[in-house]
Design a protein around this motif. Structure first.
Motif, short mmCIF file in Angstrom:
data_model
loop_
_atom_site.label_atom_id
_atom_site.label_comp_id
_atom_site.label_asym_id
_atom_site.label_seq_id
_atom_site.Cartn_x
_atom_site.Cartn_y
_atom_site.Cartn_z
N SER A 1 -8.51 4.94 20.11
CA SER A 1 -7.14 5.32 19.75
C SER A 1 -6.78 4.68 18.41
CB SER A 1 -6.15 4.86 20.81
OG SER A 1 -4.82 5.06 20.35
N PRO A 2 -6.16 5.44 17.51
CA PRO A 2 -5.72 4.86 16.24
C PRO A 2 -4.35 4.19 16.35
CG PRO A 2 -5.15 7.17 16.27
CD PRO A 2 -5.86 6.88 17.58
N LEU A 3 -3.70 4.31 17.50
CA LEU A 3 -2.29 3.91 17.58
C LEU A 3 -2.04 2.42 17.39
CD1 LEU A 3 -0.96 6.33 20.34
CD2 LEU A 3 -0.90 6.57 17.85
N PRO A 4 -2.88 1.52 17.90
CA PRO A 4 -2.61 0.10 17.60
C PRO A 4 -2.63 -0.19 16.10
CG PRO A 4 -4.13 0.29 19.43
CD PRO A 4 -3.98 1.65 18.86
N PHE B 1 0.84 -1.20 0.00
CA PHE B 1 0.00 0.00 0.00
C PHE B 1 0.87 1.25 0.00
CE2 PHE B 1 -2.95 -3.07 2.03
CZ PHE B 1 -4.02 -2.94 1.14
N ASP B 2 0.38 2.28 -0.69
CA ASP B 2 1.04 3.58 -0.67
C ASP B 2 0.69 4.38 0.59
OD1 ASP B 2 2.20 3.20 -3.24
OD2 ASP B 2 0.30 3.80 -4.17
N ALA B 3 -0.52 4.14 1.10
CA ALA B 3 -1.00 4.97 2.21
C ALA B 3 -2.08 4.24 2.98
CB ALA B 3 -1.54 6.30 1.68
N ALA B 4 -2.27 4.65 4.23
CA ALA B 4 -3.35 4.11 5.07
C ALA B 4 -4.06 5.27 5.76
CB ALA B 4 -2.79 3.15 6.12
N VAL B 5 -5.38 5.23 5.72
CA VAL B 5 -6.20 6.20 6.44
C VAL B 5 -6.96 5.44 7.51
CG1 VAL B 5 -8.00 7.95 6.28
CG2 VAL B 5 -6.42 7.61 4.36
N ILE B 6 -6.78 5.83 8.76
CA ILE B 6 -7.35 5.11 9.89
C ILE B 6 -8.53 5.93 10.44
CG2 ILE B 6 -6.89 4.13 12.17
CD1 ILE B 6 -3.87 4.17 11.30
N PHE B 7 -9.72 5.38 10.29
CA PHE B 7 -10.94 6.06 10.73
C PHE B 7 -11.35 5.53 12.11
CE2 PHE B 7 -11.33 6.00 6.02
CZ PHE B 7 -11.39 7.38 5.79
N ASN C 1 0.44 12.70 21.01
CA ASN C 1 1.43 12.78 19.94
C ASN C 1 1.85 11.36 19.53
OD1 ASN C 1 3.67 13.19 18.29
ND2 ASN C 1 4.38 14.96 19.47
N PRO C 2 1.62 10.98 18.26
CA PRO C 2 1.96 9.62 17.83
C PRO C 2 3.41 9.48 17.39
CG PRO C 2 0.91 10.78 16.05
CD PRO C 2 0.95 11.74 17.20
N TYR C 3 4.13 10.60 17.33
CA TYR C 3 5.51 10.60 16.85
C TYR C 3 5.59 9.89 15.49
CZ TYR C 3 6.47 12.50 21.43
OH TYR C 3 6.45 13.31 22.54
N GLN C 4 6.37 8.84 15.35
CA GLN C 4 6.60 8.26 14.03
C GLN C 4 5.50 7.29 13.56
OE1 GLN C 4 10.77 6.97 13.34
NE2 GLN C 4 11.20 7.87 15.35
N LEU C 5 4.57 6.98 14.43
CA LEU C 5 3.54 6.03 14.02
C LEU C 5 2.59 6.61 12.98
CD1 LEU C 5 2.57 4.15 17.30
CD2 LEU C 5 4.17 3.49 15.49
N LEU C 6 2.39 7.92 13.00
CA LEU C 6 1.60 8.59 11.97
C LEU C 6 2.47 9.59 11.24
CD1 LEU C 6 -1.73 9.32 13.91
CD2 LEU C 6 -1.34 7.52 12.20
N THR C 7 2.41 9.56 9.93
CA THR C 7 3.12 10.59 9.15
C THR C 7 2.29 11.85 9.07
OG1 THR C 7 2.17 9.76 7.08
CG2 THR C 7 4.31 8.86 7.76
N ASP C 8 0.95 11.69 9.16
CA ASP C 8 0.03 12.82 9.09
C ASP C 8 -0.89 12.73 10.31
OD1 ASP C 8 0.13 14.10 6.04
OD2 ASP C 8 0.75 12.00 6.15
N TRP C 9 -0.59 13.58 11.29
CA TRP C 9 -1.31 13.57 12.55
C TRP C 9 -2.26 14.75 12.60
CZ3 TRP C 9 1.07 15.91 17.54
CH2 TRP C 9 0.15 15.85 18.58
N ILE C 10 -3.56 14.46 12.73
CA ILE C 10 -4.54 15.50 12.96
C ILE C 10 -4.91 15.43 14.44
CG2 ILE C 10 -6.79 16.45 12.33
CD1 ILE C 10 -4.67 16.39 10.07
N LYS C 11 -4.47 16.42 15.20
CA LYS C 11 -4.75 16.40 16.65
C LYS C 11 -6.25 16.43 16.86
CE LYS C 11 -3.55 18.49 21.07
NZ LYS C 11 -3.33 17.15 21.65
N ASP C 12 -6.72 15.46 17.61
CA ASP C 12 -8.16 15.26 17.78
C ASP C 12 -8.75 16.34 18.69
OD1 ASP C 12 -10.72 14.22 17.89
OD2 ASP C 12 -10.00 12.15 17.96
N PRO C 13 -9.66 17.17 18.15
CA PRO C 13 -10.26 18.23 18.97
C PRO C 13 -11.46 17.75 19.80
CG PRO C 13 -11.07 18.40 16.74
CD PRO C 13 -10.11 17.24 16.75
N GLU C 14 -11.92 16.53 19.54
CA GLU C 14 -13.11 16.03 20.22
C GLU C 14 -12.73 15.15 21.42
OE1 GLU C 14 -16.49 14.94 17.45
OE2 GLU C 14 -14.79 14.62 16.09
N PRO C 15 -13.47 15.18 22.48
CA PRO C 15 -14.64 16.04 22.73
C PRO C 15 -14.32 17.33 23.48
CG PRO C 15 -14.52 14.37 24.43
CD PRO C 15 -13.33 14.15 23.52
#
Length: 367
Positions: A106-109, A94-100, A129-143
């Protein structure tokens, strides 16, 4: 050369939840699919969520994985399934993964699995902060800052990498075979097509999301006796006893297709119905995807799963213990649904039937 989101063709979409959650992710998946040409979308979801995959036109491939960090997964004997899924993901290049995820997950596992599989781009909402586990981290504003509808949450996630879509509706595809089967079933049970008919779906996985059977029975009886509205009950095998108890308490004619429909046929039935009355569970999101109005008996266990972009009435009794995220009421009273009067359900149904069919005479002679 490392891929970027603009060059990523093979994308893994991860939604390790159930049918309704997967359906609510379809606008975001469609945005990923259509924002760049020649994209191949693989959905990785649970055994429960995988049932809906054949109804999703934007999915090219499917991976079924029941993760040990979700409640419904059976107890693991060892970690071999995790090593196996890492190997499978790695082999697919895969080129990329999007975790919903919902904001309570938590998306970290999952991110760690994708990291171990060598997927170069990895996107998710995350509180810490996921550090290297996510290349694109959107800080979760919820709740902490606000809460969004689940559909909007996932759309906002993919918008962060430039994937947008004009049509934000939920979407499922229904086979003509399923539509024909439903027409035949309706004729078999002798539905009168000249009168309105609705679906009642009284089951739900979580006890906290079930409207009381006796209240369903009162609402159904009034709809049949006072307004000549035909009622068809739906559900799975484990809900046969529940539905039959409601039908017995109704003391009025009704129909049951419980345990007689596969998911495609249920979707075709919901598409054809004038209205759905349901607890907040998968058929609500199916109805939203096919444009059928919904009366949603909404337990206040979570705030973000109401019907999306479809005519609806969301009914609940407000309680101070709202948004508990519990499958069993921690207070033991279940007031957010038990205190909803059946008359409110009936009135909501009549309002929506009039909205959809303004020329239809709603009141009729009692049976």
């Amino acid at each position: 050369m490392s891929p970027t989101w603009n060059t990523a063709k093979k994308i893994l979409c991860v939604r390790l939840d159930t049918i309704g959650d997967v359906i609510m992710t379809t606008p975001a998946i469609r945005a990923l699919k259509t924002s760049h040409c020649d994209r191949h979308i693989t959905l990785m979801t649970s055994s429960a969520g995988a049932v809906v995959a054949p109804l999703l036109s934007d999915i090219d491939d499917l991976i079924v994985y029941d993760s040990p960090w979700l409640k419904a997964t059976a107890t693991r004997q060892n970690s071999e399934p995790e090593y196996a899924i890492i190997s499978e993901l790695k082999a697919r290049n895969f080129d990329a993964a999007v975790i919903f995820t919902v904001y309570s997950q938590s998306p970290l596992p999952t991110a760690f699995l994708c990291y171990m599989a060598g997927i170069p781009l990895r996107l998710a909402h995350c509180h810490e902060n996921p550090y290297q586990l996510l290349t694109d981290w959107i800080k979760d504003p919820e709740p902490e800052n606000f809460t969004r509808h689940e559909v909007q949450r996932q759309l906002d996630l993919v918008t962060s990498i430039g994937s947008k879509v004009e049509d934000k509706r939920l979407r499922v595809q229904i086979s003509e075979i399923a539509r024909k089967n439903i027409q035949n079933l309706l004729e078999e049970i002798r539905i009168n097509f000249s009168q309105p008919w609705i679906i009642m779906h009284p089951g739900a996985t979580a006890i906290s999301r079930r409207y009381p059977p006796e209240s369903f029975a009162i609402a159904a009886r009034k709809l049949v006796q006072d307004y000549n509205i035909q009622v068809i009950f739906t559900g799975i095998e484990s809900e046969i006893e529940l539905v039959e108890s409601i039908r017995l308490q109704m003391r009025s004619p009704s129909f049951s297709l419980v345990n007689r429909l596969n998911l495609s046929e249920l979707t075709a039935l919901v598409e054809k119905a004038h209205l759905l009355i349901s607890n907040n569970t998968a058929p609500v999101h199916i109805a939203a995807a096919v444009g059928t109005p919904v009366v949603d008996l909404y337990a206040l266990t979570n705030p973000q799963h109401t019907p999306w972009e479809v005519l609806n009435r969301v009914i609940f009794h407000d309680v101070p213990c709202r948004i508990c995220y519990k499958s069993i009421c921690p207070e033991g009273h279940y007031h957010c649904l038990r205190l909803v009067a059946p008359e409110r359900v009936v009135n909501a149904a009549l309002e929506l039937l009039q909205v959809r069919q303004p020329a239809m005479p709603v009141r009729a002679t009692k049976l």
